[in-house]
Design a protein around this motif. Structure first.
Motif, PDB file in Angstrom:
ATOM      1  N   HIS A 196      12.464  45.691 -53.954  1.00 14.30           N
ATOM      2  CA  HIS A 196      12.717  45.550 -55.390  1.00 14.30           C
ATOM      3  C   HIS A 196      12.518  44.115 -55.873  1.00 14.30           C
ATOM      4  CE1 HIS A 196      16.729  43.635 -54.903  1.00 14.30           C
ATOM      5  NE2 HIS A 196      16.933  44.496 -53.937  1.00 14.30           N
ATOM      6  N   VAL A 197      12.366  43.164 -54.947  1.00  9.41           N
ATOM      7  CA  VAL A 197      12.011  41.782 -55.300  1.00  9.41           C
ATOM      8  C   VAL A 197      10.499  41.600 -55.233  1.00  9.41           C
ATOM      9  CG1 VAL A 197      12.138  39.359 -54.573  1.00  9.41           C
ATOM     10  CG2 VAL A 197      14.217  40.757 -54.644  1.00  9.41           C
ATOM     11  N   THR A 198       9.897  41.936 -54.094  1.00  8.34           N
ATOM     12  CA  THR A 198       8.459  41.691 -53.914  1.00  8.34           C
ATOM     13  C   THR A 198       7.606  42.547 -54.851  1.00  8.34           C
ATOM     14  OG1 THR A 198       8.374  43.312 -52.090  1.00  8.34           O
ATOM     15  CG2 THR A 198       8.753  41.000 -51.512  1.00  8.34           C
ATOM     16  N   SER A 199       8.132  43.709 -55.275  1.00  4.90           N
ATOM     17  CA  SER A 199       7.359  44.566 -56.174  1.00  4.90           C
ATOM     18  C   SER A 199       7.226  43.975 -57.569  1.00  4.90           C
ATOM     19  CB  SER A 199       8.006  45.954 -56.264  1.00  4.90           C
ATOM     20  OG  SER A 199       9.296  45.870 -56.850  1.00  4.90           O
ATOM     21  N   ARG A 200       8.014  42.946 -57.865  1.00  5.70           N
ATOM     22  CA  ARG A 200       7.954  42.292 -59.174  1.00  5.70           C
ATOM     23  C   ARG A 200       7.066  41.043 -59.145  1.00  5.70           C
ATOM     24  NH1 ARG A 200      14.261  41.869 -60.725  1.00  5.70           N
ATOM     25  NH2 ARG A 200      13.442  40.908 -62.658  1.00  5.70           N
ATOM     26  N   LEU A 201       6.397  40.800 -58.022  1.00  7.26           N
ATOM     27  CA  LEU A 201       5.551  39.622 -57.860  1.00  7.26           C
ATOM     28  C   LEU A 201       4.152  40.025 -57.408  1.00  7.26           C
ATOM     29  CD1 LEU A 201       8.118  37.445 -55.881  1.00  7.26           C
ATOM     30  CD2 LEU A 201       7.330  36.963 -58.212  1.00  7.26           C
ATOM     31  N   ASP A 202       3.176  39.224 -57.816  1.00  9.78           N
ATOM     32  CA  ASP A 202       1.799  39.364 -57.347  1.00  9.78           C
ATOM     33  C   ASP A 202       1.520  38.128 -56.489  1.00  9.78           C
ATOM     34  OD1 ASP A 202      -0.884  39.601 -56.905  1.00  9.78           O
ATOM     35  OD2 ASP A 202      -1.474  39.680 -59.008  1.00  9.78           O
ATOM     36  N   LYS A 221       2.543  41.086 -63.606  1.00 10.33           N
ATOM     37  CA  LYS A 221       3.552  40.428 -62.778  1.00 10.33           C
ATOM     38  C   LYS A 221       3.255  38.933 -62.672  1.00 10.33           C
ATOM     39  CE  LYS A 221       3.791  44.573 -59.894  1.00 10.33           C
ATOM     40  NZ  LYS A 221       3.555  45.113 -58.523  1.00 10.33           N
ATOM     41  N   PRO A 222       4.281  38.114 -62.444  1.00  5.81           N
ATOM     42  CA  PRO A 222       4.035  36.699 -62.168  1.00  5.81           C
ATOM     43  C   PRO A 222       3.173  36.560 -60.916  1.00  5.81           C
ATOM     44  CG  PRO A 222       6.368  37.102 -62.579  1.00  5.81           C
ATOM     45  CD  PRO A 222       5.719  38.435 -62.448  1.00  5.81           C
ATOM     46  N   ARG A 223       2.107  35.774 -61.016  1.00  5.23           N
ATOM     47  CA  ARG A 223       1.142  35.673 -59.918  1.00  5.23           C
ATOM     48  C   ARG A 223       1.265  34.311 -59.237  1.00  5.23           C
ATOM     49  NH1 ARG A 223      -4.884  35.696 -58.858  1.00  5.23           N
ATOM     50  NH2 ARG A 223      -5.000  37.177 -57.136  1.00  5.23           N
ATOM     51  N   PHE A 224       1.461  34.338 -57.910  1.00  8.56           N
ATOM     52  CA  PHE A 224       1.697  33.118 -57.156  1.00  8.56           C
ATOM     53  C   PHE A 224       0.661  32.938 -56.055  1.00  8.56           C
ATOM     54  CE2 PHE A 224       5.745  33.385 -59.179  1.00  8.56           C
ATOM     55  CZ  PHE A 224       6.295  32.105 -59.145  1.00  8.56           C
ATOM     56  N   LEU A 225       0.185  31.694 -55.923  1.00  9.55           N
ATOM     57  CA  LEU A 225      -0.586  31.287 -54.761  1.00  9.55           C
ATOM     58  C   LEU A 225       0.429  30.829 -53.719  1.00  9.55           C
ATOM     59  CD1 LEU A 225      -3.179  30.527 -53.228  1.00  9.55           C
ATOM     60  CD2 LEU A 225      -3.124  28.317 -54.429  1.00  9.55           C
ATOM     61  N   CYS A 226       0.400  31.438 -52.539  1.00 14.43           N
ATOM     62  CA  CYS A 226       1.399  31.157 -51.503  1.00 14.43           C
ATOM     63  C   CYS A 226       0.811  30.247 -50.430  1.00 14.43           C
ATOM     64  CB  CYS A 226       1.890  32.459 -50.886  1.00 14.43           C
ATOM     65  SG  CYS A 226       2.621  33.605 -52.083  1.00 14.43           S
TER      66      CYS A 226
END
Length: 252
Positions: free
Chosen positions: A49-55, A22-27
């Motif tokens: 279904h949005v957050t499950s596609r992000l790390d 998944k695309p990995r983001f520093l928040c």
């Protein structure tokens, strides 16, 4: 600090929906809040279904809040701030220390594909790609590929702005603009510093908005799909480069 949606990627084999990472983001959270608060704001408001596609990795800023937080009574402490600033947002304190701290976060907890920020965190997330491109920040870590800017703005101090936005920022970006956000006009100005920014408009104020209407969800899906396609291509190209060359020997 915490990471949401992180799953190991199987090594080797065909790259499929099951093996693609998944695309990995520093928040980066807002002023005088925390990583835990931003996690609740994002995970609690955006559909699964949005957050499950992000790390997503939610980090705390380096400095304890030096004053009252706007979220007191809504979210519990502790509260943190990334740097301190004057009332006109023209002077900053601990700014260089903040940039060094974010780089250390990426080294320790990365790698990350992108930055996601809200408010003060969004201002930083929007400026860092330009500063990195000029060798003025994040010089020890990989290039920032994507940014998600929620209630963002530009730095006003000329010494910073001239370096961060001297040329248009090319990394793909997704911007959230609230109808009643006090930073809206500054967020609209920020759009001009990016090449082809995607925008989600929402009717709320200075907040992480819910994603409920069809247009917002379509824009978010387009951004997610773009990142997923890029990751799939990168993984495919890397797998091909690592594949052994098999020589066929034919006996006559």
């Amino acid at each position: 600090m915490g990471s949401i949606g992180s799953e190991p990627v199987p090594l080797g084999g065909e790259i499929t929906a099951q093996t693609q990472r998944k695309p990995r983001f520093l928040c980066l959270h807002g002023f005088r809040t925390s990583g835990a608060i931003m996690e609740k704001q994002v995970i609690g408001k955006w559909p699964r279904h949005v957050t499950s596609r992000l790390d997503l990795f939610f980090a705390d800023a380096p400095f304890p809040a030096e004053g009252t937080s706007d979220v007191e009574g809504i979210f519990p402490p502790p509260y943190y701030e990334w740097f301190q600033f004057s009332k006109d947002f023209m002077d900053y304190r601990n700014f260089d220390e903040c940039l060094a701290y974010i780089e250390d976060l990426i080294i320790e907890h990365g790698p990350f594909d992108g930055l996601m920020g809200f408010s003060q965190g969004a201002i930083l997330s929007a400026a860092l790609p330009g500063l990195q491109a000029r060798g003025l920040a994040l010089t020890k870590v990989p290039k920032i590929k994507w940014v998600v800017i929620i209630s963002g703005a530009e730095f006003r101090k000329p010494e910073v702005a001239e370096k961060a936005y001297a040329t248009k920022i090319e990394c793909p970006s997704l911007h959230f603009l609230g109808k009643d956000d006090f930073l809206r006009i500054h967020g609209e100005k920020l759009l001009k510093s990016f090449v082809d920014p995607l925008v989600i408009q929402h009717p709320k104020g200075h907040t992480v908005p819910r994603l409920v209407d069809e247009n917002s969800l379509e824009t978010m899906d387009a951004f997610l799909s773009m990142m997923e396609s890029d990751i799939a291509k990168t993984l495919h190209d890397s797998a091909e480069e690592k594949s052994p060359i098999v020589e066929c020997v034919v006996s006559v």
